[in-house]
Design a protein around this motif. Sequence first.
Motif, PDB file in Angstrom:
ATOM      1  N   TRP A 169       0.010  -6.027   5.512  1.00 28.96           N
ATOM      2  CA  TRP A 169      -0.571  -5.131   4.405  1.00 28.96           C
ATOM      3  C   TRP A 169       0.458  -5.282   3.303  1.00 28.96           C
ATOM      4  O   TRP A 169       1.675  -5.747   3.472  1.00 28.96           O
ATOM      5  CB  TRP A 169      -0.945  -3.894   4.553  1.00 28.96           C
ATOM      6  CG  TRP A 169       0.209  -3.179   5.283  1.00 28.96           C
ATOM      7  CD1 TRP A 169       0.072  -2.551   6.833  1.00 28.96           C
ATOM      8  CD2 TRP A 169       1.116  -2.283   4.824  1.00 28.96           C
ATOM      9  NE1 TRP A 169       1.075  -1.893   7.018  1.00 28.96           N
ATOM     10  CE2 TRP A 169       1.955  -1.811   6.054  1.00 28.96           C
ATOM     11  CE3 TRP A 169       1.828  -2.237   3.476  1.00 28.96           C
ATOM     12  CZ2 TRP A 169       3.037  -0.994   5.745  1.00 28.96           C
ATOM     13  CZ3 TRP A 169       3.038  -1.645   3.405  1.00 28.96           C
ATOM     14  CH2 TRP A 169       3.755  -0.912   4.382  1.00 28.96           C
ATOM     15  N   SER A 170       0.006  -5.117   1.930  1.00 29.03           N
ATOM     16  CA  SER A 170       0.865  -4.800   0.527  1.00 29.03           C
ATOM     17  C   SER A 170       0.277  -3.623   0.006  1.00 29.03           C
ATOM     18  O   SER A 170      -0.909  -3.346  -0.042  1.00 29.03           O
ATOM     19  CB  SER A 170       0.567  -5.979  -0.160  1.00 29.03           C
ATOM     20  OG  SER A 170       1.236  -7.079   0.441  1.00 29.03           O
ATOM     21  N   ILE A 171       1.152  -2.801  -0.239  1.00 25.15           N
ATOM     22  CA  ILE A 171       0.921  -1.731  -1.297  1.00 25.15           C
ATOM     23  C   ILE A 171       1.496  -1.876  -2.593  1.00 25.15           C
ATOM     24  O   ILE A 171       2.547  -2.128  -2.733  1.00 25.15           O
ATOM     25  CB  ILE A 171       1.312  -0.305  -0.851  1.00 25.15           C
ATOM     26  CG1 ILE A 171       0.792  -0.004   0.753  1.00 25.15           C
ATOM     27  CG2 ILE A 171       0.723   0.853  -1.611  1.00 25.15           C
ATOM     28  CD1 ILE A 171       1.327   1.249   1.304  1.00 25.15           C
ATOM     29  N   LEU A 172       0.527  -2.257  -3.642  1.00 27.08           N
ATOM     30  CA  LEU A 172       1.005  -2.477  -5.112  1.00 27.08           C
ATOM     31  C   LEU A 172       0.857  -1.049  -5.954  1.00 27.08           C
ATOM     32  O   LEU A 172       0.076  -0.244  -5.904  1.00 27.08           O
ATOM     33  CB  LEU A 172       0.426  -3.354  -5.544  1.00 27.08           C
ATOM     34  CG  LEU A 172      -0.227  -4.635  -4.732  1.00 27.08           C
ATOM     35  CD1 LEU A 172      -1.052  -5.796  -5.347  1.00 27.08           C
ATOM     36  CD2 LEU A 172       1.036  -5.395  -4.224  1.00 27.08           C
ATOM     37  N   THR A 173       1.895  -0.969  -6.426  1.00 25.16           N
ATOM     38  CA  THR A 173       2.144   0.160  -7.322  1.00 25.16           C
ATOM     39  C   THR A 173       2.557  -0.354  -8.834  1.00 25.16           C
ATOM     40  O   THR A 173       3.166  -1.437  -8.574  1.00 25.16           O
ATOM     41  CB  THR A 173       2.970   1.311  -6.974  1.00 25.16           C
ATOM     42  OG1 THR A 173       4.408   1.121  -7.247  1.00 25.16           O
ATOM     43  CG2 THR A 173       2.746   1.632  -5.584  1.00 25.16           C
ATOM     44  N   PRO A 174       2.630   0.373  -9.903  1.00 28.93           N
ATOM     45  CA  PRO A 174       3.313  -0.139 -11.127  1.00 28.93           C
ATOM     46  C   PRO A 174       4.617  -0.476 -11.048  1.00 28.93           C
ATOM     47  O   PRO A 174       5.090  -1.289 -11.598  1.00 28.93           O
ATOM     48  CB  PRO A 174       2.698   0.925 -12.047  1.00 28.93           C
ATOM     49  CG  PRO A 174       1.762   1.708 -11.431  1.00 28.93           C
ATOM     50  CD  PRO A 174       1.736   1.660 -10.180  1.00 28.93           C
ATOM     51  N   GLU A 175       5.380   0.202 -10.215  1.00 30.78           N
ATOM     52  CA  GLU A 175       6.870   0.262 -10.222  1.00 30.78           C
ATOM     53  C   GLU A 175       7.375  -0.778  -9.259  1.00 30.78           C
ATOM     54  O   GLU A 175       8.471  -1.431  -9.402  1.00 30.78           O
ATOM     55  CB  GLU A 175       7.494   1.691 -10.250  1.00 30.78           C
ATOM     56  CG  GLU A 175       8.789   1.699 -10.194  1.00 30.78           C
ATOM     57  CD  GLU A 175       9.446   3.044 -10.114  1.00 30.78           C
ATOM     58  OE1 GLU A 175       9.481   3.709 -11.350  1.00 30.78           O
ATOM     59  OE2 GLU A 175       9.727   3.648  -9.036  1.00 30.78           O
TER      60      GLU A 175
END
Length: 478
Positions: A169-175
Motif C-alpha cells: 500500500w501507499s498513503i499519499l498526502t500533500p506533504e
Amino acid sequence: MTPRRVVLAGPADVAGWRAAARSLIAAGEPASSIVWSVSGQPDDLFAAEEVPPVTGAPQGFSVARGFLELAETGLLHSDPTRFDLFYRLLARVVANRALLEDAADPEVARARDLAKAVRRDKHKMTAFVRFREIATPEGAHFVAWFEPEHHIVEATAPFFVRRFASMRWSILTPERSAHWDGEELVFGDGAARSDAPDSDGLESVWRTYYASIFNPARLKVAAMRSEMPQKYWRNLPEASLIRPLIASAAARSAAMVAAPATEPKKGHRPMKQPERLAPHDPSTLDALRAEVDECRNCPLWADATQAVFGEGPADAKVMVVGEQPGDKEDIQGRPFVGPAGALFDRAAQEAGFERDKVYVTNAVKHFKFEPRGKFRLHKTPGPTEIAACRPWLEREMATLKPRLVVAMGATAARAVMGRVVKIGETRGSILKRDGEPDVLVTVHPSYLLRVPDEERKRAEFARFVEDLRLATPFLKAA
Ligand code: URA
C-alpha cells in the motif's frame, strides 16, 4: 548578538530537534538567541547569519519522561512556533521537574494543546484512510489519499503496517507519502490528490461494512459530525450512506438484531501488579482520555484501531464497567455501541434509567481479538491485561467519583475489586467499601445474548433488570 540558527531536516524531525535542544540547553543557550528553521522552507528573514549548531557531547542533565512524550507528539504540530515553545519548556523543566504538573502554566497548557491536536489528527488518519486498489505488474497495490493537519505521516504509518501487513500500500498526502511493500516502510515526497485513484470495487465493500457497523440505536448526529468532520467526507466511500442511514435510524433501532458474544472465562490466577503504572494526575476525564489514547501498558494497543475510553456525564453518580470494547466499539471508539450495548440500554430503561445518565466504561480499553478470515473474534482479556489497564480504571473512578460502580461480568468485577469475584455469590446486593464507591456486581449483557433457551433468556434478562434497579437510588442521591 547573532542568533544561532538550527536547521532541522524536515518538519517532523523530532530527533534532530532533540539532539540540538540537548546540546543548546547544555551550553546554556537562551531560547531568545535561537532561530529554528526547517530545511527547504522559507527562513525567518531576521535570522541573520547561519551559525553552525552546537556540537560535542551534551553535559549530563535528565529530563522527566513526561516531557519527552509530550514533546515527541507536540513537535509534530503545524504551528511554526512549536520548536521554540518546546525549547523554552525544556529549559524550564530542567530547572523545575514538577513544572508539567502545573496545568495552569500558559506554556504547559499550550504544549498540551498542541499534543492533543496531534493525537486527534493521528486518530483521524487511522480512522479515515480508505485504500483503493490499483493493478500493478507486481499485483494489487492499495493507494489512499489523506490530508492531515499536522506532520503525522511518519508517526502514524506504523499503525497501517501492523494493520495491513500483508498488503502492498501507499498513503499519499500533500506533504509526505508512505509506502509499504510487505517488507519495508519507506517515505517519500508529498503528492497531489489526482495521483490517487478515485474509486474501485472496494467502495462497495466499505459501504456494506459501514452500513453493518452503523448502530441506529446509538445515533448521535452532533457527535458524528465532530468525529467525522465534513472535510474527510469526499475521500470516504461510505459518506453517501450517512444521510439515508440517519434518516432510517429510528425505524431500524426498533429492529436491532442481537449477535452472540463471548462470555468472559473465570480466571484463577492472582492478579499481577501492572509493570508500568499510568502516570499520575490529570484531573479531568478529557485529559485522562488523551493519556489512554497513547497507552502502551500491554501489547493490545498494537492491533486495536484505538483505545476506547468511557463516556457519559462527568458528574454521573453511577459508573458502569464492562469487559473490553468489541469489534464495533473498536471501530467507533465508543463503549457499548454494539449488541451488548443495545441490550444494556434496554435493561437500563426497564430498570428505570436512561443510559445517558450513567458513565459507561470498560475494564480493558483496547479490543483483544483473534483474526479469523475477514472477522475479528473477541478474546477474553487475561489477568495481565486487566492488571495493565487497571490504573486507568482507578483514575477514571478517582476523577468521576461515582457513588456506585456497577461491574458487569467477571472481568469488570475483578478489575473493580482487585481480586477474583464469583458473580453467582455476589450479584444482586450492594457491596460497601471503606472510603470507596459502593459496588454492584451483575452479569455481563453478552452472557444474556448467548443464553440459548428463550424462556431462560427472558428470566435472566428480568434478573439483570432487577440487579440494575438497585442502581436507581444512587442516580438521584446528592
Ligand atoms: N462488551 C463490553 O464489555 N464492553 C463494550 O464496550 C462492548 C461489549
